[in-house]
Write an enzyme that holds these catalytic residues in place. Structure first.
Site, PDB file in Angstrom:
ATOM      1  N   GLU A 153     -23.900 -17.949  13.396  1.00 13.17           N
ATOM      2  CA  GLU A 153     -23.670 -16.498  13.431  1.00 13.17           C
ATOM      3  C   GLU A 153     -24.078 -15.900  14.780  1.00 13.17           C
ATOM      4  OE1 GLU A 153     -25.673 -14.848  10.022  1.00 13.17           O
ATOM      5  OE2 GLU A 153     -23.975 -15.280   8.714  1.00 13.17           O
ATOM      6  N   GLU A 305     -20.777 -20.127   4.127  1.00 16.37           N
ATOM      7  CA  GLU A 305     -21.941 -19.636   3.379  1.00 16.37           C
ATOM      8  C   GLU A 305     -21.510 -18.564   2.402  1.00 16.37           C
ATOM      9  OE1 GLU A 305     -25.038 -17.926   5.722  1.00 16.37           O
ATOM     10  OE2 GLU A 305     -25.052 -19.550   7.177  1.00 16.37           O
TER      11      GLU A 305
HETATM   12  C1  GAL Z   1     -26.693 -15.842   6.992  1.00 17.70           C
HETATM   13  C2  GAL Z   1     -27.379 -16.945   7.766  1.00 17.70           C
HETATM   14  C3  GAL Z   1     -28.173 -17.860   6.865  1.00 17.70           C
HETATM   15  C4  GAL Z   1     -28.971 -17.063   5.888  1.00 17.70           C
HETATM   16  C5  GAL Z   1     -28.043 -16.189   5.093  1.00 17.70           C
HETATM   17  C6  GAL Z   1     -28.746 -15.355   4.054  1.00 17.70           C
HETATM   18  O1  GAL Z   1     -26.547 -14.738   7.799  1.00 17.70           O
HETATM   19  O2  GAL Z   1     -26.458 -17.690   8.515  1.00 17.70           O
HETATM   20  O3  GAL Z   1     -29.001 -18.659   7.656  1.00 17.70           O
HETATM   21  O4  GAL Z   1     -29.903 -16.292   6.579  1.00 17.70           O
HETATM   22  O5  GAL Z   1     -27.402 -15.300   5.966  1.00 17.70           O
HETATM   23  O6  GAL Z   1     -27.852 -14.502   3.388  1.00 17.70           O
END
Ligand code: GAL
Ligand code: ZN
Length: 658
Positions: A153, A305
């Site tokens: 990110e 994710e």
């Molecule tokens: C994303 C990040 C992850 C974790 C996740 C939590 O932004 O890449 O490492 O922090 O959010 O929602």
């Protein structure tokens, strides 16, 4: 060129960020046992492991990672291996404070969290390249490696002196001379004229509003500077493993990376998606991000994710009610995802994200979340071969652009209530609710394959983009354009007349007298509906048809929605039902949808390849009329003429009619 297909190999990838460095090694065996139980076939390793790999400058500790890589391979689980460069170890900031970002007012962004690096820092870049080089060399031949995941990110901003020098180099290559810079930035205003490059700095904390063109260029520059960091690491891993696809995970509605430009630099486009389980429109949001990512990918994409349950960064963090994780995951698959992954595999016990869910939560293997994860894993395995790689047909494009987004969010504009992404979301929602599958496209891209193009709101449009839109309509396309569009050129200079004349001609608008933004929670009456957020004082040409006029107030009787041939202009934000009705009508007239007629409320239908996905976003039971004989690949159930769906139900239908 390697692609997601090489990693997925006819399956849907299923798994998540795996951070074994947070756990004693005896837990790893348990992890693997449960991963197998859940059908996990992919884990993302190493995202935040820099301090573990390089505990002090130049040291290398790969033993633990060797053991995890081997363990994954032994159990047939592929690894999306991350370069650890998103979170430099404390030693870097302590020894090289110049690697730490500075805010607009010059204060230091300290280590102790993550993403505390200055993209312009040569020291940071040197260390990042070195650790990437060694990581790539070490695992190039490892059989578990399936995808490279660069950083995480990319989102840092920095206003330091190093960045200032870098920004000047970027500006010099864009403008060539200080005179050209002065011209583009309009520095005749407020005595901002620069006499030499050395005077130019990023838009730092200032007395009052800062130069908007400078701000816009700084956003462009920052996206590019981060992309240089990405490209440097990508080039290193590609040199070691030309056959392994590379990605970096986007935050889709965070504006810092121009994803059109970035996705062109990736083999796989991947994204992190976190709809709020409490949001009644969460399903639409999920659909929109899927459509965006698929469009950037030009096909199948990777859901890198999502959360199996609650996140921990909202004010109030709601878990996902039973079935919702499955519904939204299968929705992503319906809309082109060939990978369904999570942050993270096992919920942490310590650190900032200990209240953020995992696939395996604190409740453990008997918890509801894990039970649902297992079910989903099994279902994805069942449909994987039929779905993976299949295209999602769409005949309607929604235009989306970073320059326009960046420029429209600046200070000193007609209304601070205007939120670009919210307007895009309203328009996508309207189309989604009509049951029309949409894609996103860039304003200067090839639009010829779409029957209809929607422009929710593009304040800034380049000349090329305007010519593109005009040519699209002249070539037989249908264009629907929202308010406050075509206002500025690429330098954020207002176009004569407040709206480009080619566009005014296209829509049959003679004069745009004034923008009339609306106060919060107020609406304006129009024939047939109410509008919010915005209105405009327009005068049309005789050739234009007024589809709806303002009623009452200052604009009484003036055009609100106008049309000239196949070009529509909507000068307010119609309330959701009205926007849906309006766009629905135009979609039908353009011959572009919907996927299935007569859908009950809350049911979404999407084609992916030969399959028809039905997704029910409500909790009651519904009967969906579906012509012909179909079999649901998830359950093997056959249907004839209609399909029954329960709470958050999903069917993946194959046509059995000969
Ligand atoms: C994303 C990040 C992850 C974790 C996740 C939590 O932004 O890449 O490492 O922090 O959010 O929602
Ligand atoms: Zn910096």
């Amino acid at each position: 060129m390697p692609s997601l297909r090489d990693a997925a190999r006819g399956r849907i990838l299923f798994g998540g960020d795996y951070n074994p460095e947070q756990w004693p090694e005896e837990v790893w065996e348990d992890d693997v046992r449960l991963m197998k139980e859940a059908g996990v076939n992919s884990v993302t390793l190493g995202v935040f492991s820099w301090a573990r790999i390089e505990p002090r400058p130049g040291a290398r500790e790969f033993g633990w990672l060797d053991r995890v890589m081997d363990l994954m391979h032994t159990h047939g689980i592929g690894v999306v291996l991350a370069t650890p460069t998103a979170s430099p170890p404390p030693w870097m900031g302590a020894r090289h404070p110049e690697t730490l970002p500075r805010t607009e007012d010059g204060s230091v962004v300290w280590y102790g969290s993550r993403q505390h690096f200055c993209a312009s820092s040569p020291v940071y870049r040197r260390y990042a390249a070195a650790v990437t080089e060694d990581l790539a060399a070490r695992y190039a031949g490892h059989p578990a490696l399936t995808v490279w995941h660069i950083n995480n990110e990319y989102c840092t901003h920095c206003w330091c002196d190093e960045t200032a020098a870098h920004f000047r180099r970027w500006l010099e290559s864009r403008y060539g001379t200080v005179e050209a810079l002065n011209e583009a930035w309009g520095t005749a205003f407020w005595s901002q004229r620069y006499d030499a490059w050395t005077e130019v700095v990023p838009p730092r904390k200032a007395q009052y509003m800062r130069n908007p063109a400078q701000e816009l260029d700084f956003k462009r520059f920052t996206s590019d500077a981060l992309m240089e960091c990405y490209a440097a690491e990508r080039d290193i891993v590609v040199r070691h493993t030309p056959h392994i696809p590379v990605t970096t995970n986007f935050m889709p509605l965070w504006s810092g990376q121009d994803a059109w430009a970035w996705s062109a630099q990736e083999d796989i486009v991947s994204v992190d998606v976190y709809p709020d389980p409490k949001d009644p429109q969460g399903g639409q949001y999920n659909a929109m991000l899927a459509d965006m990512t698929r469009s950037q990918a030009g096909g199948a994409w990777m859901l890198m994710e999502q959360a199996a349950g609650p996140v921990n960064w909202r004010g109030v963090n709601h878990p996902k009610p039973a079935g919702l994780n499955r519904l939204w995951s299968l929705q992503s698959v319906a809309r082109g995802a060939d990978a369904v992954c999570y942050f993270q595999w096992r919920q942490s016990r310590q650190g900032s994200e200990k209240f953020h869910s995992g696939m395996l939560t604190h409740a453990g293997e008997h918890g509801r979340t894990f039970r649902e994860v297992k079910q989903l894993g099994a279902e994805l395995a069942t449909i994987g071969a039929a779905v993976s790689g299949a295209p999602v047909p769409a005949e309607v494009a929604v235009l989306h652009d970073w320059d326009a987004w960046w420029a429209s969010g600046q200070e000193g504009r007609p209304s601070t209530l205007l939120d670009y992404t919210e307007v895009v979301r309203s328009w996508h929602r309207a189309l989604w609710e009509t049951g029309t599958t949409t894609e996103f496209a860039r304003p200067d891209g090839d639009l010829s394959r779409f029957r209809m193009v929607a422009v929710p709101q593009l304040y800034l449009l380049s000349d090329a983009a305007i010519d593109n839109l005009v040519a699209y309509v002249r070539g037989g396309g249908t264009l629907v354009c929202g308010f406050f569009s075509g206002v500025a050129d690429v330098d954020d200079r207002i176009r004569p007349g407040g709206m480009d004349e080619r566009l005014r001609e296209l829509f049959g608008i003679r004069t745009l007298h004034e923008w009339w933004p609306l106060d919060a929670d107020t609406t304006v009456e129009c024939d047939g509906f109410r509008g919010g957020l915005w209105s405009e004082e327009l005068e049309t040409e005789p050739g234009a048809e007024i589809l709806s006029a303002y009623r009452g107030g200052e604009l009484d009787g003036l055009p609100a929605v106008v049309r000239k041939d196949r070009a529509y202009y909507v000068s307010t934000l119609p309330e959701p039902d009205a926007l849906r009705a309006l766009l629905g009508k135009v979609v039908t007239r353009a011959g572009a949808g919907p996927v299935l007629a007569g859908l009950p409320e809350g049911v979404e239908a999407v084609h992916r390849g030969e399959l028809l996905f039905l997704l029910h976003h409500g909790r009651g039971d519904v009967t969906v009329p579906v012509p012909g004989k179909r079999v649901d690949l998830l359950t093997g159930t056959e249907f004839d003429g209609s399909v029954e769906l329960g709470r958050y139900g999903v069917a993946v239908l194959r046509d059995l009619t000969p």
